[in-house]
Design a protein around this motif. Structure first.
Motif, PDB file in Angstrom:
ATOM      1  N   SER B  97      -4.913  -6.212   8.992  1.00 12.18           N
ATOM      2  CA  SER B  97      -3.694  -5.481   9.311  1.00 12.18           C
ATOM      3  C   SER B  97      -3.238  -5.865  10.706  1.00 12.18           C
ATOM      4  O   SER B  97      -4.060  -6.246  11.517  1.00 12.18           O
ATOM      5  CB  SER B  97      -3.920  -3.960   9.219  1.00 12.18           C
ATOM      6  N   PRO B  98      -1.952  -5.824  11.036  1.00 15.46           N
ATOM      7  CA  PRO B  98      -0.829  -5.330  10.245  1.00 15.46           C
ATOM      8  C   PRO B  98      -0.704  -6.092   8.924  1.00 15.46           C
ATOM      9  O   PRO B  98      -1.080  -7.259   8.842  1.00 15.46           O
ATOM     10  CB  PRO B  98       0.393  -5.614  11.129  1.00 15.46           C
ATOM     11  N   ARG B  99      -0.136  -5.427   7.930  1.00 19.43           N
ATOM     12  CA  ARG B  99      -0.154  -5.987   6.587  1.00 19.43           C
ATOM     13  C   ARG B  99       0.667  -7.269   6.442  1.00 19.43           C
ATOM     14  O   ARG B  99       0.435  -8.041   5.526  1.00 19.43           O
ATOM     15  CB  ARG B  99       0.327  -4.941   5.573  1.00 19.43           C
ATOM     16  N   ASP B 100       1.640  -7.489   7.320  1.00 20.00           N
ATOM     17  CA  ASP B 100       2.433  -8.715   7.195  1.00 20.00           C
ATOM     18  C   ASP B 100       1.635  -9.969   7.541  1.00 20.00           C
ATOM     19  O   ASP B 100       2.052 -11.072   7.184  1.00 20.00           O
ATOM     20  CB  ASP B 100       3.734  -8.640   8.026  1.00 20.00           C
ATOM     21  N   VAL B 101       0.510  -9.816   8.233  1.00 22.71           N
ATOM     22  CA  VAL B 101      -0.325 -10.998   8.523  1.00 22.71           C
ATOM     23  C   VAL B 101      -1.646 -10.940   7.745  1.00 22.71           C
ATOM     24  O   VAL B 101      -2.584 -11.684   8.028  1.00 22.71           O
ATOM     25  CB  VAL B 101      -0.612 -11.167  10.031  1.00 22.71           C
ATOM     26  N   GLN B 102      -1.711 -10.031   6.760  1.00 21.25           N
ATOM     27  CA  GLN B 102      -2.920  -9.882   5.947  1.00 21.25           C
ATOM     28  C   GLN B 102      -3.338 -11.250   5.381  1.00 21.25           C
ATOM     29  O   GLN B 102      -2.504 -11.979   4.850  1.00 21.25           O
ATOM     30  CB  GLN B 102      -2.618  -8.888   4.818  1.00 21.25           C
TER      31      GLN B 102
END
Lengths: 417, 273
Positions: B97-102
């Protein structure tokens, strides 16, 4: 409308999922790690100019759903599933589904080296440059997604990697060919004559079931990262041949059998990146439908000024030159083009990034400007803003001229889960 | 030290040598003749040696980023470290997380003297990118930690100067200055507090290129693994110039797992989870 190829891929995916579920039933006692993540995006694209062709609209909105499911067994094998679905309000062709990934992954050791097997539908990227992915050939381009050719369709394959201190050797067998996606009659960014992707023709008598092969060797040697590749099979890039049909004149994609040798090199030295991609492609026809073997390359560099003016901001400048030996007979728009770009990475909590590039066609007056802004809103929300502007379009630049009125501004709001 | 003396001197000198060693131990733990630079280097070497032999470990990391208004933002990642005896360690960071870079993963091959090698894996593009390691002074994921604060602290990456001994809590710490060798470092110098008993880091003060006191890192909640290796459970970095801070919590430390070289290659990076 879902095309037959997509249906086949979906069916195959369903079989794979069934296999997984069945397998997990059988080994009910074994502990299976299951993860679900992905993203949903709401998107809106606005074209300020009137379309060149009737039935084209100014505006297209829609959404994208791309979840990812990951299973991992105790014994070490895993399975990845990434379905993709888009709904587009303007162009029914752009509302489409695909299986981006549905593969089993196994790996192990042989002496000092390692093997890895990926079986199923997957995406594979080769290359180092930013402007035009010349060497990258395993997957078909999902062109209807974006004209930058960055988005790819899933490809059915058996992919074996053997690696050690001497580098990595990869072998690919691909039994099925995917057709490139093209905008429909109501879509923007299309040629004057509609491309009918439902009726492709193939050089091979096996049509889309020709067994394609590819191999790649890659290694990191100090500051150098090098890749050498070969591909033998059905071209991912179609020739567009005009045909008279009941509805009038249409363009029919034709997929030839080609052989391509590729080289990609990156030298990383302090704040510099130097990049080269080069190909030699044999047995393909040029824009005039004449057989012409050719070479093409992209060469460029990138320099980053880190922490400019004592801030956290990194500022990069990059330049790339794309060249195609076929000149004006090249089947793509990158026969002799220069890309100059800058990137500002703010390195803040929101991971704000601004990218701007200008592409100049050195044989024609045509320019393309791209500006992208990416920013995180919260742990789960993020947004992108993109501007693509075509200007000084040269009438001689046949491929771009037909889309000269299709500059657009696009906004995405993403929920990442 | 005493063992070396035993091996190298003739028995007739043994008594004198032993007497001298005991005497110097009582007066000061260091040799009187050593310069502060030699003493600083010696302490750094001992601390490095003290942690040798862990082979590999994995852990979960949570960072809480706070701005000066107290607003918080969280980062979660998994860390895998492989010890390379004759060179710098290999590290793999996988972001949750953050989920956009998961799923994004960073592979670092540290080197004692040469610049580090770094590759980034971008799952959305399935692309492995070699990236420059000249961003050493840049922020790691928007936190107050710079890349150079997190990558392997090889002895060769600094020159040293011993300053003094002073109490730190219930322990006694040696305080040394260290100066980055790399011209691209964001720091002119660092002040390092190590306890004399176990040679653990307790505090690092970072001074920027203009020698202003930029940041302070403190270590808490030490736990010992495999009866040898100490790891902090909590690391707090405070930026004195911006008022921002980052708290880094470590959990699920696992030593000597089945990780090996093959997990730290470009091919392994594509599989990183």
């Amino acid at each position: 409308m879902l095309c037959w190829a997509t249906l086949k891929q979906t069916l195959l995916g369903a079989v794979l999922i069934f296999a997984i579920v069945f397998n997990s039933q059988v080994c009910a006692n074994s502990e299976i790690d299951l993860q679900l993540f992905g993203h949903v995006s709401v998107e809106s694209r606005w074209y300020p100019e009137n379309g060149a062709y009737s039935s084209q609209s100014h505006h297209a909105s829609g959404f994208v759903l791309e979840p990812e499911l990951y299973f991992e067994s105790v014994s070490g094998w895993s399975f990845n599933l990434v379905p993709f679905f888009r709904y587009d309000s303007a162009d029914p062709e752009r509302s489409h589904a695909d299986l981006r990934e549905a593969y089993f992954l196994l790996f192990g050791e042989i002496g000092n080296s390692e093997w890895e097997l990926r079986l199923g539908i997957d995406r594979v990227f080769w290359g180092v440059v930013e402007s035009y992915h010349l060497v990258d050939i395993i997957n078909q381009t999902d062109l209807i997604e974006h004209p930058d050719e960055e988005v790819e369709l899933g490809q059915l394959m058996a992919h074996v990697t053997w690696s050690g201190e001497w580098g990595a050797a990869e072998f690919f067998a691909m039994p099925h060919h995917r057709e490139r996606t093209f905008p429909g009659r109501r879509g923007r960014l299309r040629p004057a004559i509609i491309i009918d992707d439902g009726r492709p023709s193939y050089e091979s008598s096996a049509e889309e079931w020709h067994l394609d092969f590819a191999a790649r060797y890659s290694q990191s040697l100090g500051a150098f990262d090098i890749g050498i590749s070969v591909f033998d099979g059905t071209s991912r890039e179609p020739l567009l041949r005009s045909r008279h049909h009941d509805d009038g004149l249409i363009l029919v994609p034709h997929y030839e059998q080609v052989r391509q040798f590729g080289l990609d090199v990156q030298l990383t030295s302090n704040s510099w990146l130097f990049k080269l991609e080069a190909i030699h492609r044999a047995d393909s026809q040029n824009l005039r439908f004449k057989e012409e073997d050719f070479e093409a390359f992209v060469i460029g560099g990138e320099y980053t000024f880190y922490s400019i003016l004592d801030s956290a901001i990194d500022f990069s400048v990059l330049g790339e030159w794309t060249y195609d030996g076929r000149g004006s007979d090249a089947t793509n728009a990158f026969e002799d083009d220069l890309l100059i770009a800058t990137r500002l990475a703010f390195n803040d909590i929101q991971n704000t990034e601004i990218y701007a590039s200008i592409l100049e066609d050195r044989q024609h007056s045509t320019n393309a400007l791209v500006v992208e802004v990416n920013r995180r809103i919260s742990d789960q929300w993020s947004m992108n803003l993109e501007l693509l502007s075509l200007f000084n379009v040269d009438k001689e630049d046949v491929q771009i001229d037909q889309t000269r009125r299709d500059s657009f501004i696009e906004f995405h709001l993403n929920y990442n889960f | 030290m005493i063992a070396i003396i035993y091996q190298n001197v003739r028995p007739v000198f043994l008594l004198f040598a032993l007497h001298f060693a005991i005497l110097t131990c009582f007066v000061s733990p260091k040799l009187e003749s050593a310069t502060p630079e030699e003493m600083g280097l010696e302490i750094a070497r001992k601390a490095d040696l003290r942690d040798e032999g862990f082979e590999n470990f994995t852990a979960q990391q949570t960072m809480v980023l706070r701005n000066k208004h107290g607003q918080e933002s969280q980062r979660q990642l998994r860390v895998k470290i492989l010890e390379i005896p004759e060179d710098g360690n290999k590290s793999l960071f996988v972001f949750d997380s953050p989920r956009d870079v998961q799923g994004t993963a960073l592979l670092i091959h540290s080197h004692k003297e040469a610049p580090d090698d770094q590759w980034l894996y971008l799952p959305a593009l399935k692309r492995v990118k070699r990236i420059s390691s000249s961003n050493r002074s840049g922020s790691f994921m928007g936190s107050e930690f710079a890349y150079e604060d997190l990558t392997a602290q090889e002895v060769e990456k600094f020159t040293y100067r011993y300053l003094r001994d002073e109490p730190c809590g219930k322990l006694t710490c040696t305080v040394s200055e260290r100066f980055p060798v790399d011209k691209e470092s964001g720091y002119r110098r660092q002040l390092v507090w190590l306890d004399q008993d176990e040679l653990r880091f307790w505090k690092i003060q970072y001074y920027d290129r203009k020698d202003a006191h930029l940041k302070t890192l403190t270590f808490e909640n030490y736990e010992q693994y495999l009866s040898k290796f100490w790891r902090a459970g909590l690391m707090k970095m405070v930026n004195h110039l911006t008022g921002k801070s980052t708290t880094m919590t470590w959990a699920n430390y696992q030593f000597r797992t089945d990780l090996d070289d093959r997990d730290f290659t470009k091919t392994g990076l594509r599989r990183a989870r």
